[in-house]
Design a protein around this motif. Structure first.
Motif, mmCIF file in Angstrom:
data_model
loop_
_atom_site.group_PDB
_atom_site.id
_atom_site.type_symbol
_atom_site.label_atom_id
_atom_site.label_comp_id
_atom_site.label_asym_id
_atom_site.label_seq_id
_atom_site.Cartn_x
_atom_site.Cartn_y
_atom_site.Cartn_z
ATOM 1 N N ILE A 271 0.852 -1.174 0.000
ATOM 2 C CA ILE A 271 0.000 0.000 0.000
ATOM 3 C C ILE A 271 0.896 1.235 0.000
ATOM 4 N N ALA A 272 0.394 2.296 -0.604
ATOM 5 C CA ALA A 272 1.182 3.526 -0.674
ATOM 6 C C ALA A 272 1.139 4.270 0.657
ATOM 7 N N GLU A 273 2.156 5.082 0.848
ATOM 8 C CA GLU A 273 2.230 5.944 2.025
ATOM 9 C C GLU A 273 2.651 7.337 1.555
ATOM 10 N N ALA A 274 1.966 8.385 2.013
ATOM 11 C CA ALA A 274 2.216 9.750 1.553
ATOM 12 C C ALA A 274 2.798 10.612 2.669
ATOM 13 N N ASN A 275 3.762 11.431 2.293
ATOM 14 C CA ASN A 275 4.359 12.411 3.206
ATOM 15 C C ASN A 275 3.922 13.803 2.757
ATOM 16 N N ARG A 276 2.938 14.353 3.422
ATOM 17 C CA ARG A 276 2.406 15.661 3.042
ATOM 18 C C ARG A 276 3.412 16.779 3.294
ATOM 19 N N ASP A 277 4.323 16.568 4.216
ATOM 20 C CA ASP A 277 5.275 17.632 4.557
ATOM 21 C C ASP A 277 6.210 17.958 3.395
ATOM 22 N N THR A 278 6.586 16.942 2.622
ATOM 23 C CA THR A 278 7.523 17.182 1.517
ATOM 24 C C THR A 278 6.827 17.351 0.166
ATOM 25 N N CYS A 279 5.513 17.114 0.110
ATOM 26 C CA CYS A 279 4.759 17.222 -1.139
ATOM 27 C C CYS A 279 4.717 18.665 -1.635
ATOM 28 N N LYS A 280 4.947 18.865 -2.951
ATOM 29 C CA LYS A 280 4.911 20.189 -3.566
ATOM 30 C C LYS A 280 3.608 20.439 -4.324
ATOM 31 N N GLY A 281 2.720 19.428 -4.327
ATOM 32 C CA GLY A 281 1.407 19.626 -4.945
ATOM 33 C C GLY A 281 1.405 19.663 -6.466
ATOM 34 N N CYS A 282 2.323 18.925 -7.112
ATOM 35 C CA CYS A 282 2.400 18.953 -8.581
ATOM 36 C C CYS A 282 1.244 18.187 -9.239
ATOM 37 N N GLY A 283 0.687 17.197 -8.541
ATOM 38 C CA GLY A 283 -0.448 16.441 -9.060
ATOM 39 C C GLY A 283 -0.105 15.304 -9.999
ATOM 40 N N ALA A 293 -7.223 7.041 -5.807
ATOM 41 C CA ALA A 293 -6.868 6.950 -4.383
ATOM 42 C C ALA A 293 -6.137 8.192 -3.892
ATOM 43 N N LEU A 294 -5.721 9.057 -4.817
ATOM 44 C CA LEU A 294 -4.957 10.246 -4.453
ATOM 45 C C LEU A 294 -5.669 11.512 -4.897
ATOM 46 N N GLU A 295 -5.623 12.533 -4.045
ATOM 47 C CA GLU A 295 -6.167 13.838 -4.400
ATOM 48 C C GLU A 295 -5.356 14.912 -3.678
ATOM 49 N N LEU A 296 -5.475 16.130 -4.180
ATOM 50 C CA LEU A 296 -4.783 17.247 -3.550
ATOM 51 C C LEU A 296 -5.736 17.996 -2.631
ATOM 52 N N ARG A 297 -5.306 18.160 -1.408
ATOM 53 C CA ARG A 297 -6.056 18.961 -0.442
ATOM 54 C C ARG A 297 -5.122 20.030 0.104
ATOM 55 N N ASN A 302 -3.182 13.737 -0.634
ATOM 56 C CA ASN A 302 -3.946 13.021 0.385
ATOM 57 C C ASN A 302 -4.274 11.631 -0.154
ATOM 58 N N LEU A 303 -3.962 10.605 0.643
ATOM 59 C CA LEU A 303 -4.157 9.206 0.230
ATOM 60 C C LEU A 303 -5.380 8.610 0.883
ATOM 61 N N ASN A 304 -6.256 8.024 0.052
ATOM 62 C CA ASN A 304 -7.400 7.258 0.540
ATOM 63 C C ASN A 304 -6.986 5.781 0.543
ATOM 64 N N ARG A 305 -6.646 5.251 1.705
ATOM 65 C CA ARG A 305 -6.147 3.886 1.815
ATOM 66 C C ARG A 305 -7.166 2.847 1.345
ATOM 67 N N ASP A 306 -8.428 3.180 1.446
ATOM 68 C CA ASP A 306 -9.455 2.235 1.014
ATOM 69 C C ASP A 306 -9.460 2.036 -0.494
ATOM 70 N N ARG A 307 -8.818 2.945 -1.228
ATOM 71 C CA ARG A 307 -8.822 2.859 -2.678
ATOM 72 C C ARG A 307 -7.468 2.438 -3.262
ATOM 73 N N CYS A 308 -6.431 2.391 -2.451
ATOM 74 C CA CYS A 308 -5.088 2.065 -2.948
ATOM 75 C C CYS A 308 -4.924 0.555 -3.129
ATOM 76 N N ILE A 309 -4.464 0.137 -4.329
ATOM 77 C CA ILE A 309 -4.271 -1.285 -4.610
ATOM 78 C C ILE A 309 -2.787 -1.672 -4.640
#
Length: 375
Positions: A271-283, A293-297, A302-309
């Motif tokens: 499963i994926a893991e996201a670090n929002r602190d280092t994210c630059k929001g490129c999309g 499973a991923l969106e920008l907030r 932002n990772l939706n774990r229920d949707r990540c395969i």
């Protein structure tokens, strides 16, 4: 009376692991009539999941062995049944389920009418709960998404799976081809379906693809990763295929995507893991994800774990390394069957078919018919 043989064949196919459920519209019968002549449908009823010589099936069907051999060989070449053909040995024939099986064997025979019928039928074929219990395919990460420090088993690495197989063939992706015939689809590469072993030999005999060396197969995996395709091998440790799938055409991914929690349905150890602190929001990751499973907030991922395969496609294009793959806890990982026989057996049992009694009866009948065919 001709209609009866197709109904019997539909029931016969529905008793196989992959299933072939009836519909109110009868679209499944229209599909069978496109592929099977009445006499082929009648003989297909006598072909089981156990590989058998023509003389055994002939006795069961009340036919002369030579007539049965000719018809069975023709049916195998048309992609209606599976065959095992070894030099110096009589060919053996066995039933093929409709999906994954007969449908894929007709990748070179598609036309707008059959594609229309299949698009009507496919939602009936794919049942979420059955897939959760016993999927035909699983999801593994693309190679560059795997951290060298992470525990990864050989059957979870695409490169190891390819290198382990003695014969490899590449075929067109039937999902992207059928979508293009329907005037839809995408511009992803089409020649990406990797087939191995006895299945590769069958594909080669039937002109469904071209035999390739291991090096080219590994290059196809790189092309698939660059194109943003999800790797879906057989749900077995010893595989027969790897599908390279896009979320816009792959019928499995499309069905998973419609579910609110795709992660609950797939067999995937990661499963994926996201670090929002280092994210630059490129999309870029958002564009690569096939499951939304991923969106920008607030301009952060932002990772939706229920949707990540756990496919890893988001990891390989993140410019700030803000995304990584992690191994799921052991209790969230599903056991992967050792081989395709075990995988198909689990699928059949998940559908209420092929229980111990049914399997024992099938084996006994095959053994008795083989003995009788010797007389």
């Amino acid at each position: 009376m001709v209609e009866d043989v197709y109904r019997k064949l539909a029931k016969h196919l529905d008793n196989l692991p992959g299933g072939f459920p009836a519909t109110e519209t009868g679209v499944e019968l229209r599909i069978l009539k496109r592929f099977f002549k009445p006499e082929e449908a009648e003989l297909a009823l006598r072909v089981s999941l156990i590989p058998e010589e023509a003389k055994v099936i002939a006795r069961r069907a009340g036919m002369k062995a030579e007539q049965a051999e000719s018809r069975l060989r023709g049916m195998a070449r048309k992609g209606l049944i599976f065959s095992l053909e070894r030099q110096g040995q009589p060919p053996k024939y066995m039933a093929s389920q409709f999906v994954i099986g007969i449908w894929e064997y007709h990748v070179n025979d598609l036309d707008p009418d059959i594609v229309k019928d299949m698009n009507e039928y496919i939602p009936r074929l794919f049942e979420h709960e059955t897939w959760r219990k016993a999927p035909q395919l699983r999801t593994i990460p693309v190679g560059r998404s795997i951290d060298t420090t992470m525990e990864v088993l050989d059957y979870e690495r695409a490169e190891a799976l390819v290198s382990d197989r003695s014969k490899c063939l590449v075929a067109p992706c039937i999902c992207r081809r059928e979508h293009r015939i329907a005037g839809e689809g995408c511009d992803k590469p089409e020649e990406t379906c990797l087939i191995f072993g006895a299945a590769a030999e069958y594909y080669e005999r039937n002109g469904l693809g071209r035999v390739i060396e291991t090096g080219e197969a590994l290059e196809i995996l790189k092309i698939a990763e660059e194109a943003g395709l999800v790797l879906q091998p057989s749900n077995a440790q010893k595989i027969v295929n790897i599908c390279c799938c896009c979320g816009c055409c792959c019928q499995i991914l499309k069905s998973l995507k419609r579910h609110p929690r795709p992660a609950a349905l797939v067999t995937s150890a990661f499963i994926a893991e996201a670090n929002r602190d280092t994210c630059k929001g490129c999309g870029k990751c958002q564009e690569r994800c096939q499951m939304d499973a991923l969106e920008l907030r607030d301009k952060k991922v932002n990772l939706n774990r229920d949707r990540c395969i756990g496919c890893g496609l988001c990891v390989t294009t993140c410019p700030t390394n803000s995304l990584s793959l992690k191994r799921k806890p052991a209790y969230e990982q599903r056991e992967v069957p050792s081989d395709m026989f075990e995988s198909m057996l689990k699928l059949g049992q998940a559908r209420g078919k092929l229980g111990p009694v049914e399997l024992a009866k099938m084996k006994l009948k095959s053994r008795m018919d083989r003995l009788r065919a010797l007389k």
